[in-house]
Design a protein around this motif. Structure first.
Motif, short mmCIF file in Angstrom:
data_model
loop_
_atom_site.label_atom_id
_atom_site.label_comp_id
_atom_site.label_asym_id
_atom_site.label_seq_id
_atom_site.Cartn_x
_atom_site.Cartn_y
_atom_site.Cartn_z
N SER A 44 1.07 -1.05 -0.03
CA SER A 44 0.03 0.03 -0.34
C SER A 44 0.73 1.83 -0.31
CB SER A 44 -0.78 -0.15 1.21
OG SER A 44 -0.30 0.27 2.84
N GLN A 45 1.86 0.83 0.46
CA GLN A 45 2.95 2.99 0.72
C GLN A 45 3.38 2.57 -0.79
OE1 GLN A 45 3.23 4.95 3.63
NE2 GLN A 45 1.39 3.37 4.14
N LYS A 46 3.97 1.44 -1.10
CA LYS A 46 4.62 1.17 -2.54
C LYS A 46 3.62 1.98 -3.66
CE LYS A 46 7.57 -1.77 -3.86
NZ LYS A 46 7.67 -3.34 -4.36
N ALA A 47 2.16 1.55 -3.25
CA ALA A 47 1.24 2.17 -4.46
C ALA A 47 0.21 3.67 -4.43
CB ALA A 47 -0.21 1.27 -3.94
N GLU A 50 3.80 5.64 -5.68
CA GLU A 50 3.49 5.64 -6.94
C GLU A 50 2.90 6.63 -7.68
OE1 GLU A 50 3.65 1.58 -7.89
OE2 GLU A 50 5.71 1.42 -7.31
N ALA A 51 1.95 6.53 -7.07
CA ALA A 51 0.35 7.28 -7.49
C ALA A 51 0.81 8.93 -7.69
CB ALA A 51 -0.50 6.58 -6.46
N LYS A 52 1.11 9.12 -5.85
CA LYS A 52 2.03 10.70 -6.11
C LYS A 52 2.78 11.01 -7.17
CE LYS A 52 1.61 11.89 -1.42
NZ LYS A 52 1.80 11.32 0.22
N LEU A 53 3.43 9.64 -7.26
CA LEU A 53 5.16 10.19 -8.14
C LEU A 53 4.37 10.23 -9.78
CD1 LEU A 53 7.63 10.10 -9.31
CD2 LEU A 53 8.21 7.54 -9.84
N LYS A 54 3.05 9.92 -10.24
CA LYS A 54 2.64 9.62 -11.35
C LYS A 54 2.03 11.51 -11.23
CE LYS A 54 -0.15 7.12 -14.48
NZ LYS A 54 -1.25 6.04 -14.69
N GLU A 58 2.96 14.09 -14.29
CA GLU A 58 1.93 14.55 -15.32
C GLU A 58 1.89 15.84 -14.66
OE1 GLU A 58 -1.72 12.56 -13.87
OE2 GLU A 58 -1.33 10.61 -14.77
N LYS A 59 1.68 16.89 -13.46
CA LYS A 59 2.10 18.23 -13.09
C LYS A 59 2.86 18.38 -13.95
CE LYS A 59 1.64 21.31 -9.17
NZ LYS A 59 1.58 21.12 -7.73
N LEU A 60 4.01 17.65 -14.19
CA LEU A 60 5.62 18.51 -14.30
C LEU A 60 6.09 18.66 -15.84
CD1 LEU A 60 8.79 16.68 -12.30
CD2 LEU A 60 7.99 19.00 -12.33
#
Length: 122
Positions: A44-47, A50-54, A58-60
């Motif tokens: 769950s932490q990795k997911a 990874e969602a925050k990274l994505k 996208e924002k960048l």
């Protein structure tokens, strides 16, 4: 008597062994459950990460696209302004040429030298 004591001893040892195996199985199962919880937590932490990274990527990418568009607009504006200035310079050159030709025709008609020509006065 000794046979009865031996049977009693074997039964006690058998009970002890069964108890030991039962406790070991419980400990193993408890450890497996804890390890499973840890694995689920890690997943769950990795997911989440990874969602925050994505989202950040996208924002960048949106920022990058906006900046690229802004720079392209600046380039286009600079090109347009340069074309306008070139056109203005050509128009001024044409006006100067026309004035020079008029003045030359006037001097020819009057058969006079232009004043201040090559530092010589007429």
């Amino acid at each position: 008597d000794s046979a009865l004591a031996k049977v009693q001893h074997e039964r006690t040892m058998s009970n002890i062994k069964a108890w030991e195996e039962s406790r070991k199985a419980k400990a193993t199962n408890r450890c497996a459950a804890v390890i499973a919880k840890i694995g689920a937590w890690e997943a769950s932490q990795k997911a989440g990460a990874e969602a925050k990274l994505k989202q950040a990527e996208e924002k960048l990418e949106k920022k990058r696209a906006a900046l690229v568009e802004k720079m392209r607009n600046q380039i286009a504006a600079a090109h347009k302004m340069a074309e306008e200035r070139r056109a203005l310079a050509h128009a001024q050159e044409g006006e100067e040429m026309f004035k020079i030709e008029e003045t030359s025709a006037k001097y020819r008609a009057q058969n006079k030298k232009p004043g201040g020509f090559l530092c010589f006065k007429a």
